[in-house]
Motif scaffolding. Sequence first.
Motif, PDB file in Angstrom:
ATOM      1  N   LEU A  20       0.821  -1.208   0.000  1.00  0.00           N
ATOM      2  CA  LEU A  20       0.000   0.000   0.000  1.00  0.00           C
ATOM      3  C   LEU A  20       0.859   1.263   0.000  1.00  0.00           C
ATOM      4  O   LEU A  20       0.533   2.250  -0.671  1.00  0.00           O
ATOM      5  N   TRP A  21       1.947   1.251   0.746  1.00  0.00           N
ATOM      6  CA  TRP A  21       2.850   2.409   0.752  1.00  0.00           C
ATOM      7  C   TRP A  21       3.439   2.631  -0.636  1.00  0.00           C
ATOM      8  O   TRP A  21       3.613   3.756  -1.073  1.00  0.00           O
ATOM      9  N   ASP A  22       3.749   1.527  -1.329  1.00  0.00           N
ATOM     10  CA  ASP A  22       4.274   1.648  -2.694  1.00  0.00           C
ATOM     11  C   ASP A  22       3.260   2.302  -3.620  1.00  0.00           C
ATOM     12  O   ASP A  22       3.630   2.974  -4.590  1.00  0.00           O
ATOM     13  N   LEU A  23       1.971   2.090  -3.323  1.00  0.00           N
ATOM     14  CA  LEU A  23       0.914   2.719  -4.111  1.00  0.00           C
ATOM     15  C   LEU A  23       0.651   4.161  -3.674  1.00  0.00           C
ATOM     16  O   LEU A  23      -0.119   4.884  -4.319  1.00  0.00           O
ATOM     17  N   GLY A  24       1.270   4.553  -2.550  1.00  0.00           N
ATOM     18  CA  GLY A  24       1.033   5.898  -2.026  1.00  0.00           C
ATOM     19  C   GLY A  24      -0.143   5.974  -1.084  1.00  0.00           C
ATOM     20  O   GLY A  24      -0.632   7.066  -0.780  1.00  0.00           O
ATOM     21  N   VAL A  25      -0.604   4.807  -0.587  1.00  0.00           N
ATOM     22  CA  VAL A  25      -1.736   4.769   0.329  1.00  0.00           C
ATOM     23  C   VAL A  25      -1.203   4.493   1.724  1.00  0.00           C
ATOM     24  O   VAL A  25      -0.711   3.404   2.013  1.00  0.00           O
ATOM     25  N   GLU A  26      -1.302   5.472   2.602  1.00  0.00           N
ATOM     26  CA  GLU A  26      -0.741   5.320   3.947  1.00  0.00           C
ATOM     27  C   GLU A  26      -1.798   5.404   5.032  1.00  0.00           C
ATOM     28  O   GLU A  26      -1.551   5.014   6.171  1.00  0.00           O
ATOM     29  N   SER A  27      -2.994   5.924   4.714  1.00  0.00           N
ATOM     30  CA  SER A  27      -4.033   6.109   5.733  1.00  0.00           C
ATOM     31  C   SER A  27      -4.865   4.838   5.870  1.00  0.00           C
ATOM     32  O   SER A  27      -6.021   4.781   5.452  1.00  0.00           O
ATOM     33  N   VAL A  28      -4.261   3.803   6.420  1.00  0.00           N
ATOM     34  CA  VAL A  28      -4.968   2.544   6.639  1.00  0.00           C
ATOM     35  C   VAL A  28      -5.072   2.284   8.129  1.00  0.00           C
ATOM     36  O   VAL A  28      -4.255   2.732   8.921  1.00  0.00           O
TER      37      VAL A  28
END
Length: 262
Positions: free
Chosen positions: A250-258
Amino acid sequence: MKSLFYALAFSGLSLPMAADPTVDPSAVSEPSCVILLHGLARTDASMLVMEHALQAAGYRVVNQGYLSREAPVALLADPALRAARAGCGNDTSPDVVTHSMGAILLRSFAADHPELDWGRVVMLGPPNHGSEIIDTFGDYAAFETANGPAGLQLGTESLPDSLPPVPFETGVIAGSQSLNPILSAVIEGEDDGKVSIESTKVAGMAAHLTLPVTHTFMMQNPRVIVQTLSYLNTGAFEPELSAGDALSELWDLGVESVSQTP
């Protein structure tokens, strides 16, 4: 004119490029569309993290809201799914990700419209055989007020069991953690606090995966999100995927708000 060119170039912008006459615009494929359907007593906001992850992965997303406590399932499903499919534009076989009662809306609508095509479907914590919570507390006025007529249709011998097998390629993710031991006490077998693992299974499904997550927060959990992406992309889950690997993806996709909550 030359000064304008340099200004645009060094500002990080680019000049419009002429269209390539050899490219047929109609042949350029649009991103696949994914419809999101939230659960009972929730809103589309509950699916925002999933929405962002899917968009980062290149999907077009329709995060469809509906007033889950205002009407029976069929009356909720028809306008919601019609609007969602319209939002998908030219994609006439959209993928779908549902949470909880959203799966029952989808199954109800699909049963009423067998002529429609669908892509892959991921169901998160679906009450495909209902929940004992409805059986136990459904006669209480406060429970009916809190959950509405659709919620009362989700008992163990009610609407879900009357629906036909799923007509689409379906992967189901169930949870095995509970935030409410009182509710779990009335549910038969291992559960996610609202629905038993056994109840999530449905005739016709292609894959089933159980993760240590709760019904309430599973759609925001990194492992659930990455497993959802895996199924939409390949038609299979990755059972060996760790929580750390899911976060990294997810971080690689730029998604950090999990959510780190199970």
